[in-house]
Scaffold this motif. Sequence first.
Motif, PDB file in Angstrom:
ATOM      1  N   ILE A 229      -9.494   3.459   4.916  1.00 33.16           N
ATOM      2  CA  ILE A 229      -8.930   2.138   4.897  1.00 33.16           C
ATOM      3  C   ILE A 229      -8.767   1.769   3.579  1.00 33.16           C
ATOM      4  O   ILE A 229      -8.243   0.793   3.726  1.00 33.16           O
ATOM      5  CB  ILE A 229     -10.928   1.547   4.664  1.00 33.16           C
ATOM      6  CG1 ILE A 229     -11.069   2.870   6.367  1.00 33.16           C
ATOM      7  CG2 ILE A 229     -11.063   0.746   4.621  1.00 33.16           C
ATOM      8  CD1 ILE A 229     -12.769   2.390   5.844  1.00 33.16           C
ATOM      9  N   LEU A 230      -8.902   2.258   2.572  1.00 31.75           N
ATOM     10  CA  LEU A 230      -8.431   1.418   1.385  1.00 31.75           C
ATOM     11  C   LEU A 230      -6.699   1.390   1.587  1.00 31.75           C
ATOM     12  O   LEU A 230      -5.822   0.038   0.719  1.00 31.75           O
ATOM     13  CB  LEU A 230      -9.115   2.125  -0.108  1.00 31.75           C
ATOM     14  CG  LEU A 230      -8.530   1.932  -1.621  1.00 31.75           C
ATOM     15  CD1 LEU A 230      -8.721   0.462  -1.762  1.00 31.75           C
ATOM     16  CD2 LEU A 230      -8.960   2.515  -2.361  1.00 31.75           C
ATOM     17  N   THR A 231      -6.827   2.558   1.631  1.00 31.78           N
ATOM     18  CA  THR A 231      -4.958   2.441   1.416  1.00 31.78           C
ATOM     19  C   THR A 231      -4.233   1.791   2.467  1.00 31.78           C
ATOM     20  O   THR A 231      -2.905   1.365   2.541  1.00 31.78           O
ATOM     21  CB  THR A 231      -4.498   4.414   1.927  1.00 31.78           C
ATOM     22  OG1 THR A 231      -4.717   4.872   0.979  1.00 31.78           O
ATOM     23  CG2 THR A 231      -3.023   4.126   1.843  1.00 31.78           C
ATOM     24  N   GLY A 232      -4.434   1.674   3.836  1.00 27.26           N
ATOM     25  CA  GLY A 232      -4.166   0.266   5.088  1.00 27.26           C
ATOM     26  C   GLY A 232      -3.841  -0.719   4.729  1.00 27.26           C
ATOM     27  O   GLY A 232      -3.612  -1.943   4.350  1.00 27.26           O
ATOM     28  N   ALA A 233      -5.450  -0.605   3.704  1.00 28.87           N
ATOM     29  CA  ALA A 233      -5.707  -2.644   2.764  1.00 28.87           C
ATOM     30  C   ALA A 233      -4.243  -2.373   1.770  1.00 28.87           C
ATOM     31  O   ALA A 233      -3.783  -3.623   2.260  1.00 28.87           O
ATOM     32  CB  ALA A 233      -6.761  -2.701   2.975  1.00 28.87           C
ATOM     33  N   LEU A 234      -4.256  -1.689   1.718  1.00 34.05           N
ATOM     34  CA  LEU A 234      -2.843  -1.722   0.198  1.00 34.05           C
ATOM     35  C   LEU A 234      -1.792  -1.883   1.288  1.00 34.05           C
ATOM     36  O   LEU A 234      -0.987  -2.452  -0.009  1.00 34.05           O
ATOM     37  CB  LEU A 234      -3.207  -0.723  -0.745  1.00 34.05           C
ATOM     38  CG  LEU A 234      -2.896  -0.687  -2.208  1.00 34.05           C
ATOM     39  CD1 LEU A 234      -3.305  -1.775  -3.073  1.00 34.05           C
ATOM     40  CD2 LEU A 234      -2.610   0.318  -2.715  1.00 34.05           C
ATOM     41  N   PHE A 235      -1.800  -1.165   1.731  1.00 36.22           N
ATOM     42  CA  PHE A 235      -0.762  -1.195   2.302  1.00 36.22           C
ATOM     43  C   PHE A 235      -0.143  -3.031   2.990  1.00 36.22           C
ATOM     44  O   PHE A 235       1.168  -3.261   2.868  1.00 36.22           O
ATOM     45  CB  PHE A 235       0.166   0.485   3.720  1.00 36.22           C
ATOM     46  CG  PHE A 235       0.604   1.399   3.051  1.00 36.22           C
ATOM     47  CD1 PHE A 235       0.423   1.790   1.987  1.00 36.22           C
ATOM     48  CD2 PHE A 235       1.419   1.594   3.390  1.00 36.22           C
ATOM     49  CE1 PHE A 235       0.367   2.811   2.050  1.00 36.22           C
ATOM     50  CE2 PHE A 235       1.987   3.370   3.739  1.00 36.22           C
ATOM     51  CZ  PHE A 235       1.671   3.676   2.764  1.00 36.22           C
ATOM     52  N   GLY A 236      -0.770  -3.122   3.429  1.00 31.89           N
ATOM     53  CA  GLY A 236      -0.977  -4.160   3.830  1.00 31.89           C
ATOM     54  C   GLY A 236      -0.803  -5.582   3.232  1.00 31.89           C
ATOM     55  O   GLY A 236       0.555  -6.205   3.346  1.00 31.89           O
ATOM     56  N   GLY A 237      -1.913  -5.666   2.179  1.00 37.55           N
ATOM     57  CA  GLY A 237      -1.692  -6.160   0.669  1.00 37.55           C
ATOM     58  C   GLY A 237      -0.196  -6.414   0.327  1.00 37.55           C
ATOM     59  O   GLY A 237       0.847  -7.551  -0.198  1.00 37.55           O
ATOM     60  N   LEU A 238       0.329  -5.297   0.132  1.00 37.12           N
ATOM     61  CA  LEU A 238       1.525  -5.138  -0.748  1.00 37.12           C
ATOM     62  C   LEU A 238       2.139  -5.463   0.246  1.00 37.12           C
ATOM     63  O   LEU A 238       3.331  -6.412  -0.357  1.00 37.12           O
ATOM     64  CB  LEU A 238       2.125  -3.175  -1.018  1.00 37.12           C
ATOM     65  CG  LEU A 238       0.918  -3.024  -2.044  1.00 37.12           C
ATOM     66  CD1 LEU A 238       1.241  -1.497  -2.909  1.00 37.12           C
ATOM     67  CD2 LEU A 238       1.370  -4.146  -3.370  1.00 37.12           C
ATOM     68  N   TRP A 239       2.493  -5.319   2.096  1.00 36.10           N
ATOM     69  CA  TRP A 239       3.449  -5.967   2.146  1.00 36.10           C
ATOM     70  C   TRP A 239       3.602  -7.500   2.071  1.00 36.10           C
ATOM     71  O   TRP A 239       4.553  -8.007   2.017  1.00 36.10           O
ATOM     72  CB  TRP A 239       3.385  -5.665   3.956  1.00 36.10           C
ATOM     73  CG  TRP A 239       4.410  -5.471   4.277  1.00 36.10           C
ATOM     74  CD1 TRP A 239       5.001  -6.123   5.210  1.00 36.10           C
ATOM     75  CD2 TRP A 239       5.589  -4.551   3.951  1.00 36.10           C
ATOM     76  NE1 TRP A 239       5.929  -6.677   6.102  1.00 36.10           N
ATOM     77  CE2 TRP A 239       7.089  -4.871   5.626  1.00 36.10           C
ATOM     78  CE3 TRP A 239       6.207  -3.241   3.675  1.00 36.10           C
ATOM     79  CZ2 TRP A 239       8.369  -4.380   5.163  1.00 36.10           C
ATOM     80  CZ3 TRP A 239       7.403  -2.809   3.170  1.00 36.10           C
ATOM     81  CH2 TRP A 239       8.353  -3.540   4.225  1.00 36.10           C
ATOM     82  N   ALA A 240       2.551  -7.812   2.161  1.00 38.79           N
ATOM     83  CA  ALA A 240       2.515  -9.425   1.955  1.00 38.79           C
ATOM     84  C   ALA A 240       2.838 -10.220   0.963  1.00 38.79           C
ATOM     85  O   ALA A 240       3.342 -11.013   0.728  1.00 38.79           O
ATOM     86  CB  ALA A 240       1.409  -9.913   2.653  1.00 38.79           C
ATOM     87  N   GLY A 241       2.108  -9.276  -0.716  1.00 39.18           N
ATOM     88  CA  GLY A 241       2.330  -9.430  -1.558  1.00 39.18           C
ATOM     89  C   GLY A 241       4.582  -9.502  -2.177  1.00 39.18           C
ATOM     90  O   GLY A 241       4.881 -10.012  -2.574  1.00 39.18           O
TER      91      GLY A 241
END
Length: 360
Positions: free
Chosen positions: A116-128
């Motif tokens: 869950i944390l990794t997927g959320a981080l992937f999404g956040g970094l892509w938007a970041g």
Amino acid sequence: MEMIKKIFNKSSLLVPLVSILLGLLVGALAMLAGGYDPLLAYGSLFKRVFGSSYHMGETIRAITPLIFTGLAVAFAFRTGLFNIGVEGQFIMGMTGATLIGVLLDLPWYLHGPLAILTGALFGGLWAGLVGYLKAKRGVNEVISSIMLNWTALYLANYIVTKFLLEPGQQKSRNVHESALMSIDWLVQLMDKARMHWGTFVALACVLVFYILLWRTKQGYELRAVGHNPDAALYAGMNVNRTIVKSMFISGVFAGLGGVFEILGVFGNQTVLAASVGYGFDGIAVALLGGNTPIGVLLGAVLFGGLSYGSNGMSFGAGVPSEIVRIVIGSVIFFVAAHGIVKFILKPLKLKRSDKSKEAA
């Protein structure tokens, strides 16, 4: 509490409710023009959604990703940004969760949370990345985010085919059971509908959205930069950092939606021929919900119910599922063009005011 009162007062509720009714009416007219019975079609839609515990569970399953993507779009809107790249961030969330779920084999109390944390981080970094391009290079976030949607799609397909592919199939290997987020007792209760923890996480995110934006110092800065970057800069706020932070948080919401589609629903990731569509639907959900957390929740319930119930219209009344898109498009139109709805409601308001004057 002020936000909740604002959402549920009469004036705030009346326009979207009338917009929904007008959308349903336009859909009924479209059905009549095509030779279909709108009463039978809408009856079949409601029967599909509420007819059994299985269908109710599947409707909730369809609503859940729309809550995440709607929150992602609405959060960016509230901070002065247009995140049209939620689709790509959703896909990156799927990919991050699949990588951890397939490649690692850990105890359940580590595996699931890490995925869950990794997927959320992937999404956040892509938007970041979109936020960084805007803050440092002045690149319009609409252009960069929509281009990154396609980049995310092809990158995800490359990762699946290169590192995760099930031999002879166009999908990844199955995620280890220790990472799955389905709720067994709830699945049995809802007659084996695909229920998972993502629904409860989505509801928690609605609360997080409200608290973060309206009850914290960080939220005040995010909204201030969105309203007026020059004034925020004069007040001593780090505008560039705030833009990146806003996009990152928006991407986390989107990434979580993708995470639970993998861990809670499918258990693997297919090689995608096209975008999944939840990110673009999230724009409509946010618009219908007025970019408020409770409004997004209600908008997702409407869109998810219509989308899942469209199959009932097809089987029960022979209506093409595209008619549902006409209904949804009409609702969005009337919500966006709220001046039309207010014009329709104006005679009613005048009658009320005349009656109050006569009573006085």
